[in-house]
Motif scaffolding. Structure first.
Motif, mmCIF file in Angstrom:
data_model
loop_
_atom_site.group_PDB
_atom_site.id
_atom_site.type_symbol
_atom_site.label_atom_id
_atom_site.label_comp_id
_atom_site.label_asym_id
_atom_site.label_seq_id
_atom_site.Cartn_x
_atom_site.Cartn_y
_atom_site.Cartn_z
ATOM 1 N N CYS A 58 0.839 -1.203 0.000
ATOM 2 C CA CYS A 58 0.000 0.000 0.000
ATOM 3 C C CYS A 58 0.875 1.254 0.000
ATOM 4 O O CYS A 58 2.102 1.185 0.036
ATOM 5 C CB CYS A 58 -0.898 0.000 1.233
ATOM 6 S SG CYS A 58 0.025 0.107 2.791
ATOM 7 N N ASP A 59 0.237 2.410 -0.051
ATOM 8 C CA ASP A 59 0.913 3.697 0.071
ATOM 9 C C ASP A 59 0.439 4.348 1.354
ATOM 10 O O ASP A 59 -0.767 4.557 1.543
ATOM 11 C CB ASP A 59 0.612 4.602 -1.118
ATOM 12 C CG ASP A 59 1.208 4.072 -2.411
ATOM 13 O OD1 ASP A 59 2.399 3.721 -2.401
ATOM 14 O OD2 ASP A 59 0.485 3.991 -3.417
ATOM 15 N N ILE A 60 1.357 4.675 2.239
ATOM 16 C CA ILE A 60 1.032 5.266 3.533
ATOM 17 C C ILE A 60 1.268 6.766 3.496
ATOM 18 O O ILE A 60 2.333 7.229 3.062
ATOM 19 C CB ILE A 60 1.891 4.633 4.648
ATOM 20 C CG1 ILE A 60 1.492 3.174 4.868
ATOM 21 C CG2 ILE A 60 1.759 5.424 5.947
ATOM 22 C CD1 ILE A 60 2.357 2.462 5.897
ATOM 23 N N TYR A 61 0.290 7.517 3.974
ATOM 24 C CA TYR A 61 0.439 8.951 4.202
ATOM 25 C C TYR A 61 0.481 9.168 5.702
ATOM 26 O O TYR A 61 -0.291 8.556 6.450
ATOM 27 C CB TYR A 61 -0.732 9.730 3.585
ATOM 28 C CG TYR A 61 -0.724 9.721 2.071
ATOM 29 C CD1 TYR A 61 -0.114 10.740 1.356
ATOM 30 C CD2 TYR A 61 -1.304 8.672 1.365
ATOM 31 C CE1 TYR A 61 -0.085 10.725 -0.031
ATOM 32 C CE2 TYR A 61 -1.273 8.640 -0.025
ATOM 33 C CZ TYR A 61 -0.669 9.678 -0.714
ATOM 34 O OH TYR A 61 -0.627 9.654 -2.082
ATOM 35 N N ILE A 62 1.385 10.031 6.147
ATOM 36 C CA ILE A 62 1.514 10.226 7.589
ATOM 37 C C ILE A 62 2.036 11.631 7.884
ATOM 38 O O ILE A 62 2.802 12.210 7.126
ATOM 39 C CB ILE A 62 2.422 9.141 8.211
ATOM 40 C CG1 ILE A 62 2.310 9.146 9.731
ATOM 41 C CG2 ILE A 62 3.868 9.282 7.728
ATOM 42 C CD1 ILE A 62 2.885 7.907 10.386
ATOM 43 N N GLY A 63 1.588 12.174 8.997
ATOM 44 C CA GLY A 63 1.965 13.505 9.443
ATOM 45 C C GLY A 63 1.098 13.875 10.623
ATOM 46 O O GLY A 63 0.573 12.997 11.328
ATOM 47 N N VAL A 121 5.926 5.594 1.325
ATOM 48 C CA VAL A 121 5.533 6.337 2.518
ATOM 49 C C VAL A 121 5.684 7.811 2.192
ATOM 50 O O VAL A 121 6.768 8.269 1.815
ATOM 51 C CB VAL A 121 6.402 5.968 3.737
ATOM 52 C CG1 VAL A 121 6.099 6.911 4.904
ATOM 53 C CG2 VAL A 121 6.161 4.524 4.160
ATOM 54 N N TRP A 122 4.586 8.548 2.328
ATOM 55 C CA TRP A 122 4.573 9.980 2.021
ATOM 56 C C TRP A 122 4.454 10.737 3.349
ATOM 57 O O TRP A 122 3.426 10.680 4.010
ATOM 58 C CB TRP A 122 3.399 10.332 1.105
ATOM 59 C CG TRP A 122 3.325 9.467 -0.131
ATOM 60 C CD1 TRP A 122 2.653 8.290 -0.276
ATOM 61 C CD2 TRP A 122 3.960 9.713 -1.385
ATOM 62 N NE1 TRP A 122 2.827 7.784 -1.536
ATOM 63 C CE2 TRP A 122 3.626 8.633 -2.246
ATOM 64 C CE3 TRP A 122 4.779 10.739 -1.872
ATOM 65 C CZ2 TRP A 122 4.070 8.561 -3.554
ATOM 66 C CZ3 TRP A 122 5.225 10.664 -3.182
ATOM 67 C CH2 TRP A 122 4.875 9.587 -4.007
ATOM 68 N N LEU A 123 5.516 11.432 3.729
ATOM 69 C CA LEU A 123 5.594 12.094 5.030
ATOM 70 C C LEU A 123 5.692 13.605 4.882
ATOM 71 O O LEU A 123 6.639 14.116 4.287
ATOM 72 C CB LEU A 123 6.815 11.571 5.800
ATOM 73 C CG LEU A 123 7.256 12.351 7.045
ATOM 74 C CD1 LEU A 123 6.146 12.400 8.091
ATOM 75 C CD2 LEU A 123 8.530 11.735 7.627
ATOM 76 N N LEU A 124 4.697 14.313 5.410
ATOM 77 C CA LEU A 124 4.771 15.764 5.541
ATOM 78 C C LEU A 124 5.139 16.038 6.991
ATOM 79 O O LEU A 124 4.411 15.647 7.908
ATOM 80 C CB LEU A 124 3.432 16.424 5.192
ATOM 81 C CG LEU A 124 3.386 17.953 5.368
ATOM 82 C CD1 LEU A 124 4.366 18.637 4.413
ATOM 83 C CD2 LEU A 124 1.969 18.476 5.136
#
Length: 245
Positions: A58-63, A121-124
């Motif tokens: 999967c693709d995880i977005y987190i922040g 993993v997309w981290l802002l």
């Protein structure tokens, strides 16, 4: 180590119209009629699927609350817009936590990445000056600017001995610039190790001037999330991230 931060732990499996500081009495006059749903799965994440339903790769977005789309419906947040814009066929997985810092991001990724084996993993980066502490039940809470007495009084909270302790902790330790820099460096190093078999994408915290358009009057509105998305794409850095040591 998979438990969410305290705000999220209390709303597991619930659907809410209001959440934390996004309350009817704080709603901006022209937005008080907006219908927003905060749908949390059984692990306290703002997602429409349970964690055991998430497929590997999967693709995880987190922040923090920005990536959570606080004061907005999920589809108006930068993360979901990014998900749609990239025509990703995987499930939308958002592990963001309101009020969290990089400590929480590191802890949650450390638990979920080995289990979910994400492709990306997309981290802002969350807002600075935050540090997580974990209680005996495994639930975390963040020290932040909101623990200052003046802010607590503005929010109508009762001032107790614990209030003064948390203010002292924040002012004399958490918010000091050397501490902020060391915490950030340690966490980013740890996140890169955790995501060593994953495509890690990172962008620093967005300018605070892009905040204030949400229903609660503090977090970004839908148009501001568009700016954050453009900025994320423009400065996105893939691992390994620049070292700050």
């Amino acid at each position: 180590m998979q438990k969410p931060i305290d705000f999220h732990d209390g709303v597991r499996g619930q659907t809410l119209k209001w959440f934390v500081m996004d309350t009817p009495d704080r709603a901006q006059f022209d937005k008080e009629g907006e219908v927003i749903e905060y749908r949390f799965n059984q692990d306290g994440f703002r997602m429409d699927i349970e964690m055991d339903e998430v497929e590997k790769g999967c693709d995880i977005y987190i922040g923090d609350s920005t990536t959570l789309a606080f004061g907005q419906n999920p589809e108006d947040g930068w993360a979901y817009k990014h998900f749609v814009q990239n025509e990703q066929k995987n499930q939308f997985v958002n592990l963001s936590q309101a009020s969290c810092g990089l400590d929480t991001v590191t802890r949650l990724l450390g638990y979920w990445v080995p289990i979910l084996e994400p492709e990306n993993v997309w981290l802002l980066e969350p807002a600075p000056n935050r540090q997580e502490f974990v209680d005996s039940d495994g639930v975390g809470w963040s020290s932040g600017v909101w623990h200052q007495i003046v802010v607590q009084k503005m929010g109508g909270h009762e001032i107790t001995d614990e209030s003064y302790f948390k203010e002292k902790l924040f002012l004399e330790h958490i918010s000091l610039e050397p501490q902020v820099e060391v915490q950030k460096a340690k966490n980013l190093d740890a996140i890169q190790w955790i995501c060593r078999d994953t495509n890690l994408h990172y962008a620093g915290h967005s300018p605070f001037m892009w905040y204030g358009g949400s229903r609660d009057g503090y977090h970004p509105g839908a148009d501001q999330h568009d700016k954050i998305l453009e900025r994320f794409i423009g400065i996105e850095v893939s691992s390994p991230l620049p070292s700050t040591w």
